[in-house]
Write an enzyme that holds these catalytic residues in place. Structure first.
Site, PDB file in Angstrom:
ATOM      1  N   ASN A  49     -31.631 -12.474 103.952  1.00  0.00           N
ATOM      2  CA  ASN A  49     -31.843 -10.640 104.738  1.00  0.00           C
ATOM      3  C   ASN A  49     -31.217 -10.008 105.293  1.00  0.00           C
ATOM      4  O   ASN A  49     -31.109  -8.857 104.832  1.00  0.00           O
ATOM      5  CB  ASN A  49     -33.963 -11.105 104.810  1.00  0.00           C
ATOM      6  CG  ASN A  49     -33.704 -11.683 106.143  1.00  0.00           C
ATOM      7  OD1 ASN A  49     -33.461 -12.960 106.174  1.00  0.00           O
ATOM      8  ND2 ASN A  49     -33.521 -11.162 107.517  1.00  0.00           N
ATOM      9  N   CYS A 108     -37.604  -6.818 110.233  1.00  0.00           N
ATOM     10  CA  CYS A 108     -38.844  -7.474 110.001  1.00  0.00           C
ATOM     11  C   CYS A 108     -39.259  -7.076 111.806  1.00  0.00           C
ATOM     12  O   CYS A 108     -40.270  -7.618 112.003  1.00  0.00           O
ATOM     13  CB  CYS A 108     -38.147  -9.042 109.325  1.00  0.00           C
ATOM     14  SG  CYS A 108     -37.730  -9.390 108.058  1.00  0.00           S
TER      15      CYS A 108
HETATM   16  N1  PLP Z   1     -37.993 -15.098 104.757  1.00  0.00           N
HETATM   17  C1  PLP Z   1     -37.356 -13.480 104.314  1.00  0.00           C
HETATM   18  C2  PLP Z   1     -36.213 -13.877 104.142  1.00  0.00           C
HETATM   19  C3  PLP Z   1     -37.665 -12.370 104.869  1.00  0.00           C
HETATM   20  O1  PLP Z   1     -36.565 -11.641 104.940  1.00  0.00           O
HETATM   21  C4  PLP Z   1     -38.832 -12.015 105.492  1.00  0.00           C
HETATM   22  C5  PLP Z   1     -39.204 -10.532 105.678  1.00  0.00           C
HETATM   23  O2  PLP Z   1     -39.659 -10.129 106.941  1.00  0.00           O
HETATM   24  C6  PLP Z   1     -39.683 -13.238 106.044  1.00  0.00           C
HETATM   25  C7  PLP Z   1     -39.351 -14.611 105.465  1.00  0.00           C
HETATM   26  C8  PLP Z   1     -41.165 -13.073 106.196  1.00  0.00           C
HETATM   27  O3  PLP Z   1     -41.735 -12.188 105.531  1.00  0.00           O
HETATM   28  P1  PLP Z   1     -43.429 -11.645 105.611  1.00  0.00           P
HETATM   29  O4  PLP Z   1     -42.683 -10.326 106.330  1.00  0.00           O
HETATM   30  O5  PLP Z   1     -44.393 -12.002 104.999  1.00  0.00           O
HETATM   31  O6  PLP Z   1     -43.930 -13.110 107.030  1.00  0.00           O
END
Ligand code: PLP
Length: 376
Positions: free
Chosen positions: A146, A321
């Site tokens: 990410n 995030c």
């Molecule tokens: N894993 C990855 C690679 C992400 O980019 C994200 C993004 O936030 C997540 C997990 C977590 O996702 P969520 O927002 O659905 O908890």
């Protein structure tokens, strides 16, 4: 203009109208015994089958719906670990929803080792191989980063791991991969695979964990026993259907979207090269085109973000995030210098972005960086 699509995406209009309709017709609890409840249950079951088909899962494999990919990742690791678990390997590039779980397991006494990254942000194969042993019970390596878009060769890593220990369970966080690059859990050979709806134009607050037949997990959330006892809590019917729709729309148009996004990335990098600005790109040519990580050295990322925000442009920094936790851990593991880490920003595209927007984005970046450098 929104260029932070790795953090979240706008829900597709067709999905919005679908869930509004569904909300009127099927708000019934899937656990209820009357016919409308049974219909809700059937809708969830259809969504499960449809998503499984898109990711190449077998009919005997399971898919557990969760409240987010974060929760799916927690379920994969905490749900797997038992008293007799000997060793866990986790890559240094993981999202906090894996990395922090691994740290917590370490704090609780588990033997957890972190696998190094190469300069492109992929798992360092040599380090990976050196850490494999018959004692390794669980491995977690993400599919697409990410932070940088780096794509790990999961099929190869699984093969190497299973050659060493055929019983090892391999988890892969596929949040930035599903619907963007080909995902076939069978040919990848993974045992557990995580996805999230809101990264591909579905609703926030819904994720799923693919579980290969024969892999046993313990629940981390206890209650009414929904999702085969693995994830209690009344099923989020609207969210689940939004995930089904999002997966279907993204996977059915995967090549078309990939071509469009690759074009945007190329246009972005070519236009940037013509600005005369100084910058370093951390995403390799082989990375997912959806994510470009770069540093305008000498320009503090946060200030640039704010300056762009003032002119209506949204981009990301580090792990957007949770923007409080910067992505330093990952870039540092790649050997990126402190100065480049401090000036690191992330541009991430979605199928809704246009070439016109990309040209404007580069113009805005140029204006902001030039004005920043004039002031310092
Ligand atoms: N894993 C990855 C690679 C992400 O980019 C994200 C993004 O936030 C997540 C997990 C977590 O996702 P969520 O927002 O659905 O908890």
């Amino acid at each position: 203009m929104f260029f932070d699509n790795a953090s979240t995406t706008r829900i597709d209009d067709k999905i919005v109208s679908n869930i509004v309709k569904l909300n009127n017709e099927h708000y019934y609890n899937a656990g209820a015994l009357y016919s409308s409840g049974r219909e809700s249950k059937a809708i969830i079951s259809k969504a499960k089958d449809s998503i499984k088909a898109f990711i190449g899962a077998g009919s005997q494999d399971d898919l557990i719906f969760t409240g987010s990919a974060t929760e799916a990742n927690n379920l994969a690791l905490f749900g797997f670990v038992k008293k007799n678990t000997k060793k866990i390997l986790v890559s240094m590039g993981e999202h906090p929803s894996i990395y922090n779980v691994a740290m917590e397991l370490k704090n609780r006494g588990c033997d957890v080792e972190f696998i190094k990254l190469d300069k492109n942000g992929k798992v360092d194969e040599e380090d990976f191989v050196s850490k494999l042993s018959r004692d390794v019970d669980l491995i977690s390596v993400m599919h697409v980063s990410n932070e940088t878009g780096a794509i790990n060769d999961i099929a190869r890593l699984v093969e190497l791991a299973k050659d060493e220990n055929p019983n090892v369970v391999f988890h892969c966080d596929g949040v930035q991969a599903v619907g963007k690059i080909d995902v076939d859990v069978d040919s990848l050979g993974v045992d557990l695979y995580t996805m999230s709806a809101h990264k591909i134009h579905g609703m926030k607050g819904v994720g799923a964990l693919y579980v290969r037949k024969g892999v046993t997990l313990k629940p981390v959330i206890f209650g009414g026993g929904q999702e085969g006892g693995l994830r209690s809590g009344t099923e989020n019917l609207l969210g689940i259907v939004s995930l089904e729709n999002a997966v279907e729309m993204a996977c059915s148009n995967i090549d078309k979207n990939y071509l469009h996004i690759s074009g945007l990335k190329k246009l972005f990098l070519n236009s940037l090269a013509n600005t005369g600005l100084k910058y370093v790109v951390h995403s390799s040519d082989l990375a997912s085109p959806y994510i470009v990580s770069l540093s305008f050295v000498g320009v503090r990322a946060e200030t640039l973000l704010n300056m762009l925000d003032d002119v209506g442009v949204m981009i990301g920094n580090g792990s957007a995030c949770s923007s409080k936790n910067s992505g330093n851990r990952i870039l540092e593991a790649m050997g990126v210098s402190k100065a480049e880490v401090e000036s690191n920003v992330r541009i991430s595209f979605s199928r809704f972005n246009t070439e016109e927007e990309v040209v404007k984005l580069v113009d805005c970046i140029k204006t902001c960086v030039v004005s920043y450098l004039q002031k310092v």
